[in-house]
Design a protein around this motif. Structure first.
Motif, mmCIF file in Angstrom:
data_model
loop_
_atom_site.group_PDB
_atom_site.id
_atom_site.type_symbol
_atom_site.label_atom_id
_atom_site.label_comp_id
_atom_site.label_asym_id
_atom_site.label_seq_id
_atom_site.Cartn_x
_atom_site.Cartn_y
_atom_site.Cartn_z
ATOM 1 N N UNK A 57 9.468 4.689 1.037
ATOM 2 C CA UNK A 57 8.107 4.424 1.531
ATOM 3 C C UNK A 57 8.023 4.358 3.048
ATOM 4 N N UNK A 58 9.154 4.498 3.722
ATOM 5 C CA UNK A 58 9.152 4.314 5.179
ATOM 6 C C UNK A 58 8.986 5.591 5.992
ATOM 7 N N UNK A 59 8.562 6.680 5.375
ATOM 8 C CA UNK A 59 8.393 7.920 6.128
ATOM 9 C C UNK A 59 6.981 7.982 6.732
ATOM 10 N N UNK A 60 6.818 8.872 7.726
ATOM 11 C CA UNK A 60 5.501 9.048 8.353
ATOM 12 C C UNK A 60 4.499 9.571 7.318
ATOM 13 N N UNK A 61 4.989 10.413 6.409
ATOM 14 C CA UNK A 61 4.101 10.947 5.372
ATOM 15 C C UNK A 61 3.569 9.810 4.490
ATOM 16 N N UNK A 62 4.453 8.892 4.120
ATOM 17 C CA UNK A 62 4.020 7.790 3.255
ATOM 18 C C UNK A 62 3.075 6.841 3.982
ATOM 19 N N UNK A 80 0.849 -1.207 0.000
ATOM 20 C CA UNK A 80 0.000 0.000 0.000
ATOM 21 C C UNK A 80 0.879 1.250 0.000
ATOM 22 N N UNK A 81 1.972 1.188 0.734
ATOM 23 C CA UNK A 81 2.885 2.342 0.762
ATOM 24 C C UNK A 81 3.468 2.586 -0.634
ATOM 25 N N UNK A 82 3.905 1.505 -1.304
ATOM 26 C CA UNK A 82 4.537 1.651 -2.621
ATOM 27 C C UNK A 82 3.549 2.232 -3.638
ATOM 28 N N UNK A 83 2.324 1.742 -3.619
ATOM 29 C CA UNK A 83 1.318 2.247 -4.558
ATOM 30 C C UNK A 83 1.014 3.722 -4.258
ATOM 31 N N UNK A 84 0.917 4.061 -2.978
ATOM 32 C CA UNK A 84 0.694 5.460 -2.574
ATOM 33 C C UNK A 84 1.831 6.346 -3.045
ATOM 34 N N UNK A 85 3.046 5.843 -2.902
ATOM 35 C CA UNK A 85 4.243 6.584 -3.326
ATOM 36 C C UNK A 85 4.171 6.851 -4.825
ATOM 37 N N UNK A 86 3.753 5.851 -5.576
ATOM 38 C CA UNK A 86 3.666 5.963 -7.039
ATOM 39 C C UNK A 86 2.676 7.060 -7.453
ATOM 40 N N UNK A 97 -4.154 12.748 -7.795
ATOM 41 C CA UNK A 97 -4.868 12.914 -6.528
ATOM 42 C C UNK A 97 -5.715 11.668 -6.271
ATOM 43 N N UNK A 98 -5.923 11.373 -4.988
ATOM 44 C CA UNK A 98 -6.639 10.134 -4.661
ATOM 45 C C UNK A 98 -8.113 10.175 -5.044
ATOM 46 N N UNK A 99 -8.595 11.366 -5.357
ATOM 47 C CA UNK A 99 -9.994 11.489 -5.790
ATOM 48 C C UNK A 99 -10.147 11.041 -7.250
ATOM 49 N N UNK A 100 -9.031 11.031 -7.973
ATOM 50 C CA UNK A 100 -9.106 10.689 -9.406
ATOM 51 C C UNK A 100 -9.161 9.172 -9.582
ATOM 52 N N UNK A 101 -10.290 8.588 -9.212
ATOM 53 C CA UNK A 101 -10.353 7.122 -9.168
ATOM 54 C C UNK A 101 -10.151 6.463 -10.536
ATOM 55 N N UNK A 102 -10.613 7.140 -11.599
ATOM 56 C CA UNK A 102 -10.441 6.521 -12.922
ATOM 57 C C UNK A 102 -8.981 6.484 -13.320
ATOM 58 N N UNK A 103 -8.284 7.612 -13.080
ATOM 59 C CA UNK A 103 -6.863 7.675 -13.420
ATOM 60 C C UNK A 103 -6.098 6.642 -12.587
ATOM 61 N N UNK A 104 -6.521 6.461 -11.361
ATOM 62 C CA UNK A 104 -5.850 5.506 -10.476
ATOM 63 C C UNK A 104 -6.016 4.086 -10.998
ATOM 64 N N UNK A 105 -7.237 3.750 -11.386
ATOM 65 C CA UNK A 105 -7.495 2.403 -11.903
ATOM 66 C C UNK A 105 -6.639 2.152 -13.148
ATOM 67 N N UNK A 128 -2.399 4.859 4.029
ATOM 68 C CA UNK A 128 -3.668 4.665 4.727
ATOM 69 C C UNK A 128 -4.824 5.186 3.869
ATOM 70 N N UNK A 129 -4.607 6.330 3.227
ATOM 71 C CA UNK A 129 -5.672 6.900 2.391
ATOM 72 C C UNK A 129 -5.881 6.070 1.122
ATOM 73 N N UNK A 130 -4.759 5.686 0.492
ATOM 74 C CA UNK A 130 -4.831 4.882 -0.730
ATOM 75 C C UNK A 130 -5.524 3.539 -0.466
ATOM 76 N N UNK A 131 -5.300 3.020 0.739
ATOM 77 C CA UNK A 131 -5.801 1.671 1.048
ATOM 78 C C UNK A 131 -7.322 1.633 1.197
ATOM 79 N N UNK A 132 -7.963 2.804 1.236
ATOM 80 C CA UNK A 132 -9.428 2.814 1.329
ATOM 81 C C UNK A 132 -10.068 2.707 -0.061
#
Ligand code: DC
Length: 231
Positions: free
Chosen positions: A94-99, A40-46, A53-61, A104-108
């Motif tokens: 991927x090991x920072x507090x920010x990541x 989840x961290x790696x995907x969030x980092x990407x 932005x995490x709201x762009x669900x189509x672009x994410x898919x 956590x957000x990406x994983x939802x």
């Protein structure tokens, strides 16, 4: 329901010591440690790198189809799993507090969970794994024979996280980390899909007053006694 004897799951909130405990349990029983949080961290980092932005669900898919994740087991009990995304080593990034918060957000996001769950089950088919995360006992491997849920007070978890970050020479402020820990608990346990929760058949281990070796011994004891009963 036939149980999968070659899968151990260890779930729990952030900073509870799951990674360290899982690595040690895996080494003790000769299984491979599967760090699902790293995925989840790696995907969030990407997505962060790509400016999506995490709201762009189509672009994410769409973008997820281009993501190739590789996890290489740690070389020893003390090291992190090495994580490569499209060939790039992101282990440290991927090991920072920010990541952690981004993960956590990406994983939802349902599409992210679906794809990562599939990859995790692929590792499971090869067998002999200790899977660690939030939903490994409830959703990813509901048939695992050995399930554990670790918990500890938030203040203790924040304290452990600070020490862990400091050990990696990352500056960390206790109050800030506590705030993030509570926010991540909330995100991870309140999301609609695969929220953080104890599987009904997972053994609960309260770790606030226990050391890592004590928790590891307890897990190994439970695994042994369950195996002996089934003989
Ligand atoms: O375990 P970790 O701190 O590396 O996990 C980072 C985030 O990834 C965590 O806050 C929630 C998410 N995660 C998840 O939703 N499901 C998992 N199985 C593992 C992690």
């Amino acid at each position: 329901m036939s149980e999968l004897q070659n899968i151990v799951t260890i779930d729990g909130p952030s900073g509870v010591g799951k990674s360290t405990v899982s690595r040690k349990v895996a080494a003790a029983i000769g299984f491979t440690y599967l760090d699902t949080g790293a995925m989840y961290r790696a995907v969030g980092w990407y997505f962060l790198q790509q400016g999506i932005a995490l709201e762009e669900t189509e672009a994410i898919a769409e973008k997820l189809a281009d993501v190739e994740l590789q996890l290489f087991p740690a070389v020893d009990e003390e090291s992190d799993v090495r994580v490569f995304l499209n060939g790039e080593d992101v282990t440290m990034a991927i090991r920072t507090a920010e990541m952690a918060m981004v993960a956590s957000r990406v994983s939802a996001l349902p599409v992210v969970r679906r794809i990562l769950t599939e990859i995790q089950r692929g590792y499971g088919e090869r067998g002999g794994i200790v899977a660690e995360g939030r939903d490994t006992g409830t959703v990813v491997f509901p048939k695992a024979a050995f399930k554990f849920f670790l918990d500890a007070r938030p203040e203790e978890r924040a304290k452990r996280r600070v020490l862990q970050l400091q050990a990696r020479s990352v500056a960390a402020d206790f109050n800030e980390i506590l705030k993030m820990t509570l926010e991540r608990d909330l995100n991870d346990s309140q999301r609609a899909i695969a929220p953080l929760k104890r599987a009904e058949d997972a053994v609960l281990i309260e770790t606030t007053e226990r050391t890592i070796p004590q928790v590891v011994s307890e897990i190994l004891r439970v695994i042994d006694s369950k195996k002996n009963k089934e003989r």
